[in-house]
Structure formats: structure tokens, C-alpha cells
Design a protein around this motif. Sequence first.
Motif, PDB file in Angstrom:
ATOM      1  N   HIS A  53       0.861  -1.181   0.000  1.00 23.97           N
ATOM      2  CA  HIS A  53       0.000   0.000   0.000  1.00 23.97           C
ATOM      3  C   HIS A  53       0.893   1.225   0.000  1.00 23.97           C
ATOM      4  N   LEU A  54       0.500   2.254  -0.700  1.00 29.81           N
ATOM      5  CA  LEU A  54       1.258   3.494  -0.712  1.00 29.81           C
ATOM      6  C   LEU A  54       0.332   4.651  -1.020  1.00 29.81           C
ATOM      7  N   GLU A  55       0.775   5.837  -0.660  1.00 32.66           N
ATOM      8  CA  GLU A  55       0.029   7.061  -0.934  1.00 32.66           C
ATOM      9  C   GLU A  55       0.879   7.919  -1.850  1.00 32.66           C
ATOM     10  N   VAL A  56       0.298   8.383  -2.952  1.00 33.91           N
ATOM     11  CA  VAL A  56       1.069   9.103  -3.955  1.00 33.91           C
ATOM     12  C   VAL A  56       0.395  10.418  -4.315  1.00 33.91           C
ATOM     13  N   ALA A  57       1.225  11.367  -4.749  1.00 37.17           N
ATOM     14  CA  ALA A  57       0.741  12.681  -5.162  1.00 37.17           C
ATOM     15  C   ALA A  57       0.281  12.642  -6.612  1.00 37.17           C
ATOM     16  N   ALA A  75      -1.814  -8.869 -10.086  1.00 34.37           N
ATOM     17  CA  ALA A  75      -1.932  -7.683  -9.231  1.00 34.37           C
ATOM     18  C   ALA A  75      -3.381  -7.225  -9.170  1.00 34.37           C
ATOM     19  N   HIS A  76      -3.985  -7.315  -7.994  1.00 34.93           N
ATOM     20  CA  HIS A  76      -5.356  -6.858  -7.767  1.00 34.93           C
ATOM     21  C   HIS A  76      -5.273  -5.453  -7.176  1.00 34.93           C
ATOM     22  N   LEU A  77      -5.832  -4.481  -7.874  1.00 32.00           N
ATOM     23  CA  LEU A  77      -5.615  -3.066  -7.570  1.00 32.00           C
ATOM     24  C   LEU A  77      -6.894  -2.375  -7.120  1.00 32.00           C
ATOM     25  N   LEU A  78      -6.753  -1.558  -6.051  1.00 27.45           N
ATOM     26  CA  LEU A  78      -7.800  -0.621  -5.636  1.00 27.45           C
ATOM     27  C   LEU A  78      -7.172   0.754  -5.484  1.00 27.45           C
ATOM     28  N   LEU A  79      -7.945   1.789  -5.839  1.00 20.50           N
ATOM     29  CA  LEU A  79      -7.506   3.171  -5.715  1.00 20.50           C
ATOM     30  C   LEU A  79      -8.541   3.956  -4.925  1.00 20.50           C
ATOM     31  N   PHE A  80      -8.058   4.830  -4.037  1.00 14.57           N
ATOM     32  CA  PHE A  80      -8.916   5.715  -3.253  1.00 14.57           C
ATOM     33  C   PHE A  80      -8.377   7.137  -3.355  1.00 14.57           C
ATOM     34  N   HIS A  81      -9.261   8.108  -3.412  1.00 12.67           N
ATOM     35  CA  HIS A  81      -8.863   9.508  -3.364  1.00 12.67           C
ATOM     36  C   HIS A  81      -8.338   9.788  -1.955  1.00 12.67           C
ATOM     37  N   ALA A  82      -7.062  10.079  -1.827  1.00 12.43           N
ATOM     38  CA  ALA A  82      -6.448  10.268  -0.515  1.00 12.43           C
ATOM     39  C   ALA A  82      -7.128  11.415   0.235  1.00 12.43           C
ATOM     40  N   GLY A  83      -7.485  11.152   1.481  1.00 14.87           N
ATOM     41  CA  GLY A  83      -8.170  12.149   2.298  1.00 14.87           C
ATOM     42  C   GLY A  83      -9.663  12.193   2.067  1.00 14.87           C
ATOM     43  N   ARG A  84     -10.149  11.532   1.006  1.00 13.11           N
ATOM     44  CA  ARG A  84     -11.577  11.498   0.670  1.00 13.11           C
ATOM     45  C   ARG A  84     -11.925  10.059   0.272  1.00 13.11           C
ATOM     46  N   PRO A  85     -11.786   9.119   1.185  1.00 11.09           N
ATOM     47  CA  PRO A  85     -11.866   7.704   0.803  1.00 11.09           C
ATOM     48  C   PRO A  85     -13.227   7.260   0.311  1.00 11.09           C
ATOM     49  N   TRP A  86     -14.238   8.122   0.437  1.00  8.71           N
ATOM     50  CA  TRP A  86     -15.541   7.768  -0.110  1.00  8.71           C
ATOM     51  C   TRP A  86     -15.515   7.823  -1.651  1.00  8.71           C
ATOM     52  N   GLU A  87     -14.487   8.479  -2.206  1.00 10.08           N
ATOM     53  CA  GLU A  87     -14.305   8.450  -3.656  1.00 10.08           C
ATOM     54  C   GLU A  87     -13.271   7.380  -3.975  1.00 10.08           C
ATOM     55  N   ARG A  88     -13.645   6.396  -4.750  1.00  7.93           N
ATOM     56  CA  ARG A  88     -12.801   5.227  -4.952  1.00  7.93           C
ATOM     57  C   ARG A  88     -12.977   4.676  -6.367  1.00  7.93           C
ATOM     58  N   LEU A  89     -12.107   3.754  -6.708  1.00  7.97           N
ATOM     59  CA  LEU A  89     -12.200   3.113  -8.015  1.00  7.97           C
ATOM     60  C   LEU A  89     -13.581   2.494  -8.213  1.00  7.97           C
ATOM     61  N   GLU A 132      -3.880  10.753 -11.270  1.00  6.48           N
ATOM     62  CA  GLU A 132      -4.507  12.013 -11.670  1.00  6.48           C
ATOM     63  C   GLU A 132      -4.955  12.823 -10.460  1.00  6.48           C
ATOM     64  N   LEU A 133      -5.144  12.157  -9.327  1.00  2.75           N
ATOM     65  CA  LEU A 133      -5.505  12.777  -8.060  1.00  2.75           C
ATOM     66  C   LEU A 133      -4.565  12.238  -6.989  1.00  2.75           C
ATOM     67  N   PRO A 134      -4.504  12.858  -5.808  1.00  3.04           N
ATOM     68  CA  PRO A 134      -3.767  12.222  -4.708  1.00  3.04           C
ATOM     69  C   PRO A 134      -4.440  10.902  -4.362  1.00  3.04           C
ATOM     70  N   LEU A 135      -3.664   9.838  -4.335  1.00  5.25           N
ATOM     71  CA  LEU A 135      -4.249   8.506  -4.237  1.00  5.25           C
ATOM     72  C   LEU A 135      -3.685   7.689  -3.093  1.00  5.25           C
ATOM     73  N   VAL A 136      -4.533   6.825  -2.533  1.00  7.15           N
ATOM     74  CA  VAL A 136      -4.111   5.674  -1.746  1.00  7.15           C
ATOM     75  C   VAL A 136      -4.214   4.474  -2.680  1.00  7.15           C
ATOM     76  N   HIS A 194       8.721  10.291  -8.954  1.00  7.62           N
ATOM     77  CA  HIS A 194       8.178  11.633  -8.771  1.00  7.62           C
ATOM     78  C   HIS A 194       7.265  12.052  -9.911  1.00  7.62           C
ATOM     79  N   PRO A 195       6.369  12.982  -9.603  1.00  2.00           N
ATOM     80  CA  PRO A 195       5.404  13.395 -10.622  1.00  2.00           C
ATOM     81  C   PRO A 195       6.053  13.749 -11.949  1.00  2.00           C
ATOM     82  N   VAL A 196       5.420  13.269 -13.010  1.00  2.00           N
ATOM     83  CA  VAL A 196       5.867  13.571 -14.373  1.00  2.00           C
ATOM     84  C   VAL A 196       4.650  14.065 -15.144  1.00  2.00           C
ATOM     85  N   PRO A 197       4.795  15.131 -15.924  1.00  7.10           N
ATOM     86  CA  PRO A 197       3.637  15.634 -16.680  1.00  7.10           C
ATOM     87  C   PRO A 197       3.235  14.669 -17.770  1.00  7.10           C
ATOM     88  N   VAL A 198       1.931  14.541 -17.965  1.00  8.81           N
ATOM     89  CA  VAL A 198       1.407  13.733 -19.064  1.00  8.81           C
ATOM     90  C   VAL A 198       1.235  14.650 -20.265  1.00  8.81           C
TER      91      VAL A 198
END
Length: 287
Positions: free
Chosen positions: A63-67, A83-97, A217-221, A248-252
Motif C-alpha cells: 500500500h502506498l500514498e502518492v501525489a 496484481a489486484h488493484l484498488l484506488l482511493f482519493h487520498a483524504g476522501r476515501p468515499w471516492e474510490r475506483l 490524476e488525483l492524490p491517491l491511496v 516523482h510526478p511527471v507531466p502527461v
Amino acid sequence: MAAPSTATTAGARDHARAQEAAAEGAGHPRPTYPASARPTPPEGVAAADLVWSETVAPGGYTHLEVAPGTAVRLTDLTGDACAHLLLFHAGRPWERLNVADTVKVQWQAYPTAGHLLLSDQGRALASITQDTSGRHDTLFGTSTRARNAERYGDGDAHGPSPAGRELLALAGAKHGLTRRDLPPSISFFQGYRVDDAGRPRPIGSAGAGAYVTLIAELPLVVLVANTAHPLDPRPDWSCGPLDVVAWHPVPVASGAPSRATTPEGRRALERTAAHLATTRTPAGGDR
């Protein structure tokens, strides 16, 4: 050799250190720290830009938290990882994959480079920018304890055939998430297709070294469980090691495939950009 006794403080210390050594010897290494010490950074990535580097053992999780903008690469080291993946909006875990929205909004059940992973709020959580595997699954979720117990005799997270939901529950608990917070997951590296009769057909893996790169695309857990696919046709539980590295963040680039997506995908990106603009902390001030 007998395990150290835990009857004394010194014995408990020796026992804990022996467990760490045994775990590493059994192929359960700790993350590389600092990540810049990783012997071989991804091609084109400076070692100083690495923020996470770990090999997840078969039946393990991370598990990790990324910017926003952080690249996260998952690599199937032997051709047998899943790899079984879940994503959550960091700080707003009600928003999720939301895998269902990810599929239906983009009219695509088999995501690859250029596709987005969407939340239940209509925003893009991450974009897939690279994919050398093409063997993924959005339809069948992860394994459960009861199902693994039926198939293999055990589905406990610490048993010989751990279930994905059990592992994701442990990973989520590190971020204050409970089982009720865990939605259906997406899995990478073990592909399945639905035939004309509506039956799932395994297409296997792309082999050792296949990887997928996501950009947040958002801060993620980020939660990842590495365990056998729930429809794996083999009679015995099987899984291989998974490499997880982030930098580290790279522009798309504006012309990247994920930016030239469907009209529905573009709206999701627009909603994401608007959200970031309205929630960004002003320079030199507090919100």
C-alpha cells in the motif's frame, strides 16, 4: 534450530529479528529504502526521482500514498503474478475506483494504455500510460476467503493460498479503511475474455517482464494484493513475485493516448482538473 523463547524481553527481541530474517529468506523482502538505492531504476528514470521500490512476494500485498502526477509501475517478474488493484482519493476515501464505470463510460472492458481508471464521482483517478502485457481483467474481481478455502483448503491472509480480499483488507486497514470500504478491484497480468456464449476464457499472462504504468490524476491511496486470479484454471494455488516502483510526478503530454480518449473520458479528465483547481491550497496560505 529452535526459535528463541519469548519469555524474556531479550528473547522476544531475538524472536522478532529471527522472524524478519526468515521472511526475507523465504522471498518476502522489505521495500528498498531509500527508493533511490534501487539497483536498476526503470529506463529513463533517474534514481533520485524514485519514491517507492518493492518486490511483493506471492500472496503478499502493499500500500502506498502518492501525489498527483506520480508514476506507479507494476511488473510481472516471472509471468505468474496477478496484481489486484484498488484506488482511493487520498483524504476522501468515499471516492474510490469504480470498475463498472471504468468499463461502461469508456465502452471498453479490456483496458490498456490510453484508458482511464475512473471513480464513482465521474473523475479520473489514474491513467494507464504504458502496457506491455495486455492481459487484464475488469469483470471478475478478486478471490474471497470462502472461495479459496473451497478450492485450495485455505483462504486466510496468512495461509498458503491467501485470498485477494483478505490481503486488500489488511492493506486498507493501514489507511483507516474497513472491509465495507473495499469495492470490486481490477486485476493485471492474468487475462480473461468473455466468449460469444458468455463464458470466461483465460488467456494467461504475457510472460516475465510485462509491466503496466499508471499516472495518478488525483492524490491517491493505492492498494495492491498479489495473489492468484479467482478463476485461475490450475488446480493448485499459484502466483509469482510482483515488482512495484513509483517515481516523482511527471507531466502527461497533451498528445498522450490517455488525453486523446473518448468524449466521456475527456469529461472525466475535465472534472478531475476542475476539482484539483478548486481544492488546491493557495501559495502562502491555508484553506
